[in-house]
Scaffold this motif. Structure first.
Motif, PDB file in Angstrom:
ATOM      1  N   LEU A  43       0.648  -1.637  -0.402  1.00 35.96           N
ATOM      2  CA  LEU A  43       0.142  -0.160   0.292  1.00 35.96           C
ATOM      3  C   LEU A  43       0.773   1.299  -0.077  1.00 35.96           C
ATOM      4  O   LEU A  43       0.439   2.418  -0.953  1.00 35.96           O
ATOM      5  N   ARG A  79       1.906   2.101  -3.448  1.00 33.06           N
ATOM      6  CA  ARG A  79       0.921   2.630  -4.196  1.00 33.06           C
ATOM      7  C   ARG A  79       0.750   3.968  -3.848  1.00 33.06           C
ATOM      8  O   ARG A  79      -0.424   5.110  -4.129  1.00 33.06           O
ATOM      9  N   LYS A  80       1.307   4.489  -3.074  1.00 32.62           N
ATOM     10  CA  LYS A  80       1.470   6.055  -2.133  1.00 32.62           C
ATOM     11  C   LYS A  80      -0.303   5.921  -1.822  1.00 32.62           C
ATOM     12  O   LYS A  80      -1.159   6.640  -2.000  1.00 32.62           O
ATOM     13  N   VAL A  81      -0.472   4.841  -1.359  1.00 29.60           N
ATOM     14  CA  VAL A  81      -2.386   4.876  -0.138  1.00 29.60           C
ATOM     15  C   VAL A  81      -2.019   6.235   0.951  1.00 29.60           C
ATOM     16  O   VAL A  81      -0.896   5.965   1.695  1.00 29.60           O
ATOM     17  N   ASP A  82      -3.383   6.526   1.601  1.00 31.60           N
ATOM     18  CA  ASP A  82      -3.104   7.490   2.090  1.00 31.60           C
ATOM     19  C   ASP A  82      -2.365   6.784   3.656  1.00 31.60           C
ATOM     20  O   ASP A  82      -3.076   5.457   4.018  1.00 31.60           O
ATOM     21  N   VAL A  98      -5.294   4.695   6.040  1.00 34.05           N
ATOM     22  CA  VAL A  98      -6.211   4.065   5.042  1.00 34.05           C
ATOM     23  C   VAL A  98      -4.741   2.245   5.219  1.00 34.05           C
ATOM     24  O   VAL A  98      -4.790   1.120   6.128  1.00 34.05           O
ATOM     25  N   VAL A  99      -3.555   2.632   5.655  1.00 34.76           N
ATOM     26  CA  VAL A  99      -2.540   1.901   5.351  1.00 34.76           C
ATOM     27  C   VAL A  99      -2.827   0.956   6.764  1.00 34.76           C
ATOM     28  O   VAL A  99      -2.220  -0.631   6.770  1.00 34.76           O
TER      29      VAL A  99
END
Length: 275
Positions: free
Chosen positions: A47, A50-53, A56-57
């Motif tokens: 995650l 993929r530069k997810v917040d 959320v990670v």
């Protein structure tokens, strides 16, 4: 006696059989726990790539660990002879009782899901909620970790965060500094306002847009109160506030404009001594 002798004869076989089952069960448990940690790290790495917040990670990684760990526990129970199908049926039948007993934990889990979905705050935000204030470090499936400005780590239940008012000081890019400056009634109003304007115009942190506000707000009992409201970037809020207060005090002193402060006059009356 015959039964006892039979049990003694079977003891080595029973010990080997059940000992191996317990040994394999322990191996399954610890290996499953180990793989739960690996799965958590892999999900976090995937995650992040993929530069997810980060909010959320953190939540998804902790949820992944919990799911894999539950499967490891079920596999362990199956190895030692517990019928997992029967176990699931029992858990389903006792669902209501478990739900009532764990309603606090379930509420925290549901609140954590809502925090991830609606994002009233994110990792790195400075918030005030549930009577505490701090920077969000991590949002887990049951709790939220906040780091206070004096470096204390506070763990608060997710439900207490979501069920109250959340003040997010980091949500917007800019913040307004609200200062109330009182000067003496003998001060020149136009000169005082000009001093404030000069300070704000030349301060490196004060933004040109939105424009600042300077106004006479109150004729108080012992002072004329001005409001000074400049806008700054959120990261510069405290630095700018401290600097502006120091500059205002120095400039008012240089212009001989007094800042009233509470005073008490004491009158001592000399009485004649009784002879």
């Amino acid at each position: 006696m015959e039964n006892l002798e039979g049990l003694l004869k079977q003891a080595p076989d029973l010990l080997i059989t059940y000992g191996l089952k317990i040994l394999f069960a322990l191996i399954i448990f610890f290996v499953g726990k180990y793989f739960a940690g690996i799965a958590q790290r892999l999900v976090r790495k995937l995650l992040n790539s993929r530069k997810v917040d980060p909010t959320v990670v953190s939540f998804v990684a902790n949820l992944t660990w919990a799911i894999v760990f539950v499967f490891a526990v079920i596999a362990t129970l199956g190895q030692i002879g517990v019928q997992t199908a029967s176990l699931v049926a029992v858990i389903g039948a006792a669902g209501l009782a478990i739900g009532l007993a764990l309603q606090g934990s379930l509420s925290n889990f549901a609140s954590g899901v809502l925090m991830v979905l609606f994002r009233p705050c994110r990792v790195g935000d400075y918030i005030e909620a549930a009577g505490i204030a701090g920077t969000v470090q991590e949002i887990t499936i049951f709790s939220t970790k906040l780091l206070t400005p004096d470096n204390k780590l506070i763990t608060a239940p997710n439900s207490s965060i979501m069920n109250g008012t959340i003040t997010n000081y980091s949500a917007m890019d800019t913040r307004r500094i609200d200062l109330v400056i009182g000067v003496s009634y003998s001060a020149d109003i136009a000169l005082t306002k000009q001093i404030f304007q000069n300070i704000l115009d030349n301060n490196q942190y004060v933004l040109k847009n939105p424009a600042y506000t300077i106004g006479l707000s109150e004729l108080a009992s012992s002072s004329i109160n001005f409001v000074v409201r400049p806008w700054v970037a959120k990261a510069d809020y405290w630095t700018a506030r401290f600097q502006l207060l120091e500059q205002i005090k120095n400039e008012l002193d240089a212009a001989n404009i007094g800042i009233p402060f509470p005073q008490m006059d004491i009158h001592v009356k000399e009485l004649p001594l009784n002879k």
